[in-house]
Motif scaffolding. Structure first.
Motif, PDB file in Angstrom:
ATOM      1  N   GLY A 331       0.795  -1.225   0.000  1.00 36.31           N
ATOM      2  CA  GLY A 331       0.000   0.000   0.000  1.00 36.31           C
ATOM      3  C   GLY A 331       0.819   1.262   0.000  1.00 36.31           C
ATOM      4  N   GLN A 332       2.142   1.148  -0.231  1.00 32.77           N
ATOM      5  CA  GLN A 332       3.047   2.296  -0.340  1.00 32.77           C
ATOM      6  C   GLN A 332       3.104   3.112   0.941  1.00 32.77           C
ATOM      7  OE1 GLN A 332       1.769   4.454  -3.811  1.00 32.77           O
ATOM      8  NE2 GLN A 332       2.539   2.913  -5.221  1.00 32.77           N
ATOM      9  N   THR A 333       3.055   2.441   2.087  1.00 39.39           N
ATOM     10  CA  THR A 333       3.307   3.116   3.350  1.00 39.39           C
ATOM     11  C   THR A 333       4.755   3.600   3.366  1.00 39.39           C
ATOM     12  OG1 THR A 333       1.741   1.627   4.421  1.00 39.39           O
ATOM     13  CG2 THR A 333       3.219   2.868   5.857  1.00 39.39           C
ATOM     14  N   PRO A 334       5.018   4.828   3.831  1.00 44.02           N
ATOM     15  CA  PRO A 334       6.398   5.331   3.837  1.00 44.02           C
ATOM     16  C   PRO A 334       7.354   4.363   4.526  1.00 44.02           C
ATOM     17  CG  PRO A 334       4.867   7.096   4.371  1.00 44.02           C
ATOM     18  CD  PRO A 334       4.057   5.837   4.302  1.00 44.02           C
ATOM     19  N   LEU A 335       8.548   4.202   3.931  1.00 37.58           N
ATOM     20  CA  LEU A 335       9.511   3.233   4.456  1.00 37.58           C
ATOM     21  C   LEU A 335       9.949   3.573   5.878  1.00 37.58           C
ATOM     22  CD1 LEU A 335      11.790   2.413   1.397  1.00 37.58           C
ATOM     23  CD2 LEU A 335      10.064   0.988   2.462  1.00 37.58           C
ATOM     24  N   LYS A 336      10.047   4.859   6.192  1.00 34.13           N
ATOM     25  CA  LYS A 336      10.475   5.218   7.549  1.00 34.13           C
ATOM     26  C   LYS A 336       9.462   4.738   8.586  1.00 34.13           C
ATOM     27  CE  LYS A 336       8.481   9.880   7.610  1.00 34.13           C
ATOM     28  NZ  LYS A 336       8.759  11.318   7.867  1.00 34.13           N
ATOM     29  N   ASP A 337       8.166   4.726   8.206  1.00 36.81           N
ATOM     30  CA  ASP A 337       7.148   4.211   9.125  1.00 36.81           C
ATOM     31  C   ASP A 337       7.242   2.692   9.240  1.00 36.81           C
ATOM     32  OD1 ASP A 337       6.228   6.771   9.473  1.00 36.81           O
ATOM     33  OD2 ASP A 337       4.665   6.611   7.955  1.00 36.81           O
ATOM     34  N   ILE A 338       7.518   2.029   8.115  1.00 36.53           N
ATOM     35  CA  ILE A 338       7.680   0.564   8.148  1.00 36.53           C
ATOM     36  C   ILE A 338       8.833   0.186   9.068  1.00 36.53           C
ATOM     37  CG2 ILE A 338       8.248  -1.463   6.765  1.00 36.53           C
ATOM     38  CD1 ILE A 338       5.552  -0.491   6.064  1.00 36.53           C
ATOM     39  N   LEU A 339       9.956   0.873   8.904  1.00 35.08           N
ATOM     40  CA  LEU A 339      11.140   0.539   9.700  1.00 35.08           C
ATOM     41  C   LEU A 339      10.960   0.925  11.167  1.00 35.08           C
ATOM     42  CD1 LEU A 339      13.922   1.603   7.177  1.00 35.08           C
ATOM     43  CD2 LEU A 339      13.219  -0.714   7.772  1.00 35.08           C
ATOM     44  N   LYS A 340      10.131   1.924  11.428  1.00 32.78           N
ATOM     45  CA  LYS A 340       9.878   2.308  12.824  1.00 32.78           C
ATOM     46  C   LYS A 340       9.015   1.274  13.525  1.00 32.78           C
ATOM     47  CE  LYS A 340       8.792   6.392  15.564  1.00 32.78           C
ATOM     48  NZ  LYS A 340       8.420   7.822  15.520  1.00 32.78           N
ATOM     49  N   MET A 341       8.058   0.722  12.788  1.00 36.38           N
ATOM     50  CA  MET A 341       7.177  -0.295  13.375  1.00 36.38           C
ATOM     51  C   MET A 341       7.839  -1.665  13.421  1.00 36.38           C
ATOM     52  SD  MET A 341       3.379   0.649  11.935  1.00 36.38           S
ATOM     53  CE  MET A 341       3.831   1.153  10.294  1.00 36.38           C
ATOM     54  N   PHE A 342       8.668  -1.967  12.405  1.00 37.86           N
ATOM     55  CA  PHE A 342       9.338  -3.270  12.325  1.00 37.86           C
ATOM     56  C   PHE A 342      10.851  -3.049  12.193  1.00 37.86           C
ATOM     57  CE2 PHE A 342       5.139  -3.627  10.368  1.00 37.86           C
ATOM     58  CZ  PHE A 342       4.564  -4.615  11.158  1.00 37.86           C
ATOM     59  N   PRO A 343      11.497  -2.587  13.269  1.00 38.19           N
ATOM     60  CA  PRO A 343      12.916  -2.220  13.176  1.00 38.19           C
ATOM     61  C   PRO A 343      13.833  -3.395  12.861  1.00 38.19           C
ATOM     62  CG  PRO A 343      12.189  -2.239  15.474  1.00 38.19           C
ATOM     63  CD  PRO A 343      10.969  -2.405  14.635  1.00 38.19           C
ATOM     64  N   PHE A 344      13.371  -4.640  13.084  1.00 37.80           N
ATOM     65  CA  PHE A 344      14.243  -5.788  12.818  1.00 37.80           C
ATOM     66  C   PHE A 344      14.444  -6.033  11.322  1.00 37.80           C
ATOM     67  CE2 PHE A 344      13.153  -6.670  17.227  1.00 37.80           C
ATOM     68  CZ  PHE A 344      14.387  -7.056  17.731  1.00 37.80           C
ATOM     69  N   LEU A 345      13.686  -5.326  10.469  1.00 35.15           N
ATOM     70  CA  LEU A 345      13.951  -5.410   9.030  1.00 35.15           C
ATOM     71  C   LEU A 345      15.283  -4.759   8.659  1.00 35.15           C
ATOM     72  CD1 LEU A 345      10.490  -4.756   7.330  1.00 35.15           C
ATOM     73  CD2 LEU A 345      11.733  -6.902   7.532  1.00 35.15           C
ATOM     74  N   LYS A 346      15.877  -4.036   9.601  1.00 32.55           N
ATOM     75  CA  LYS A 346      17.208  -3.484   9.355  1.00 32.55           C
ATOM     76  C   LYS A 346      18.285  -4.558   9.482  1.00 32.55           C
ATOM     77  CE  LYS A 346      15.847   0.995  11.313  1.00 32.55           C
ATOM     78  NZ  LYS A 346      16.134   2.007  12.370  1.00 32.55           N
ATOM     79  N   CYS A 347      17.962  -5.690  10.082  1.00 37.72           N
ATOM     80  CA  CYS A 347      18.937  -6.759  10.275  1.00 37.72           C
ATOM     81  C   CYS A 347      18.994  -7.626   9.012  1.00 37.72           C
ATOM     82  CB  CYS A 347      18.551  -7.634  11.473  1.00 37.72           C
ATOM     83  SG  CYS A 347      18.386  -6.714  13.024  1.00 37.72           S
ATOM     84  N   PRO A 348      20.195  -7.883   8.472  1.00 34.74           N
ATOM     85  CA  PRO A 348      20.304  -8.710   7.249  1.00 34.74           C
ATOM     86  C   PRO A 348      19.653 -10.072   7.410  1.00 34.74           C
ATOM     87  CG  PRO A 348      22.394  -7.625   7.724  1.00 34.74           C
ATOM     88  CD  PRO A 348      21.507  -7.358   8.888  1.00 34.74           C
TER      89      PRO A 348
END
Length: 527
Positions: A331-348
């Motif tokens: 749904g094209q939610t801003p990426l900064k919001d995605i990463l704020k809600m699911f911060p573990f997506l920053k982990c490889p």
């Protein structure tokens, strides 16, 4: 006339007062003790007049001060209803009959008594007419402003909410479930007016409305997750409105388009009641789902800040929230919001795991196999023989004899030289000892052939997303970022990614055979 009402007559536009003007008025009323509190809460004239008894009690501690403020607000509202002062000395339409009459008629003689009594109906009629005119002018001004904004633009204008909603917004208190429903109902009705009766807003229009709400009232953005929650509630409201409609051409056309039965007849009373029960159940399940998602997001944010993390629980919760996360990304939610809600997506590791769930592919294993298999061919390609990276590699390899070190260096060089081989733009793929200038996922590499000082980092939107240990993890994370976050590959990097995705995900391509095809071709024929 009471002293307070006289003061109001001198200040008819209190609704337009700033915070400083309100504080100045407090000093004049010997309420200077309240100035810091009013400044802290940013109480303007309009806010002051919107205060109710409970809000005054929260704002002011002393009972005497509470009594003064509540008495003033009450008299001001009564004065507006009865007097409607305009502040002009010549405006007699808002004065009492005695004030509207000339000075020599205020103490009339017996002979003028009949004239004065005949004046009363005219003055009362003028007051009613002027009140209606003022009200109509205000309404026309608001309607014109709203009509001008009905031509949908990104500068969406919020509707005028009911009084209880206004009070909640002034208090900046987190709304409960019923208050959320009231806000969503008014937004949905207002959007329908904008759309001239249509019940199918676009994704961008949903984003415009939710952004306008959160910009006007930032406290509604609950822990950074408000955008998605309000947007989903608004979309659910439109779905709820559309569900029972059977006589609207656009609604029926879309229902047929998305799998509803054609030629549906009107439902019976039993069907309607059954549907109402189902709707209540769906709303209850939706509310329960909202609370579960909120609990997961809160847990992710707290766990990510810890030094020792429960990775087993992280995996479990990431799997449970996969569907809602993919809907948000789609749904094209801003990426900064995605990463704020699911911060573990920053982990490889979590990105690799997400790719494996979506594609059934071990992307790290496939990436390592590609770098090992194609390193010799790429390093001996004519297009990279005179490349500075290849030159630096050959110079460094002269100082080492260990096979493991030499293999690692060749794999690193292969990773850096991929876009050069396919004639793509290298700066969109990897930046060596430089600064990142692109918003799409890109690798940053420092000291690429230094055994102990080599650093790999993955950037997204020009910000460092994660730091990795080696070239295999870095390349796998780069490919995963495009796949996980649904980012389109830049056109000037298409050949390189076509090569990588064909081999990693076993895609069919006339240019690059997949690994499975290569294995089949390399096998001896069966006799």
């Amino acid at each position: 006339m009471p002293a307070e009402i006289k003061c109001i007559d001198k200040n008819p536009a209190m609704e337009t007062w700033s915070v400083d003007q309100v504080c100045k008025w407090l000093v004049e009323k010997n309420l200077g003790e309240l100035v810091p509190r009013f400044q802290e809460e940013e109480v303007s004239g309009a806010t002051l007049l919107a205060l109710n008894d409970r809000m005054v009690q929260q704002l002011v501690k002393k009972i005497g001060h509470q009594a003064v403020l509540m008495d003033f607000i009450k008299k001001y509202k009564q004065g507006n209803q009865e007097l409607k002062p305009t502040g002009g000395p010549a405006d007699t339409s808002t004065l009492t009959p005695a004030q509207a009459a000339p000075e020599h008629e205020q103490n009339p003689s017996p002979t003028s008594h009949g004239d004065q009594t005949s004046l009363y109906p005219a003055v009362l009629d003028n007051r009613l007419i002027d009140q209606r005119v003022l009200k109509q002018r205000r309404n026309v001004k608001h309607v014109l402003a709203r009509h001008k904004a009905l031509q949908w633009t990104k500068s969406y204008i919020l509707p005028e909410f009911p009084y209880d909603v206004k009070c909640m917004l002034v208090e900046q208190k987190r709304p409960d479930h019923s208050m959320r429903i009231r806000i969503i109902e008014f937004l949905q009705a207002d959007m329908t007016k904008y759309l001239e009766g249509s019940l199918y807003p676009t994704t961008q229009q949903y984003n415009d409305v939710v952004n306008a709400l959160l910009q006007a009232h930032p406290f509604l953005d609950e822990d950074g997750c408000g955008f998605f929650l309000w947007k989903r509630a608004l979309k659910d409201r439109f779905k709820y409105i559309r569900r029972p409609i059977e006589d609207d051409e656009q609604v029926m056309r879309n229902k047929c388009k998305f799998g509803h039965r054609r030629g549906q007849t009107r439902k019976s009373l039993a069907d309607i009641q059954s549907n109402e029960i189902k709707i209540v159940q769906i709303k209850e399940e939706s509310a329960h789902l909202d609370s579960e998602v909120d609990e997961h997001i809160s847990w992710f944010q707290q766990e990510y800040m810890k030094t020792e993390r429960d990775w087993r629980e992280v995996d479990k919760r990431m799997s449970q929230t996969l569907e809602i996360r993919r809907k948000m990304i789609g749904g094209q939610t801003p990426l900064k919001d995605i990463l704020k809600m699911f911060p573990f997506l920053k982990c490889p590791y979590q990105m690799f795991r997400e790719v494996q769930i979506l594609t059934k592919t071990d992307i790290y294993k496939k990436t390592r196999h590609i770098l090992e298999s194609y390193s010799e061919n790429i390093l001996t390609a004519f297009s990279v023989l005179d490349n500075p990276i290849n030159t630096a590699l050959q110079e460094k390899m002269k100082h080492y004899t260990d096979e493991g070190v030499l293999k690692y260096m060749k794999m690193t060089a292969t990773c850096l030289l991929l876009p050069h081989v396919f004639g793509d733009e290298p700066s969109l793929f990897v930046v060596v000892n430089g600064k990142v200038h692109v918003s799409t996922p890109v690798l940053e590499v420092k000291n690429p052939f230094h055994i102990n000082g080599c650093e790999f980092s993955l950037y997204l939107n020009k910000e460092k997303l994660t730091k990795v240990d080696d070239c295999v993890t870095a390349l796998a994370a780069l490919v995963s970022a495009f796949r996980v976050f649904g980012i389109e590959c830049p056109r000037r990097l298409s050949q390189t990614f076509n090569f990588l995705e064909t081999l990693i995900f076993d895609m069919q391509s006339p240019q690059f055979p997949s690994l499975k095809e290569k294995e089949i071709r390399s096998q001896p024929p069966i006799t």
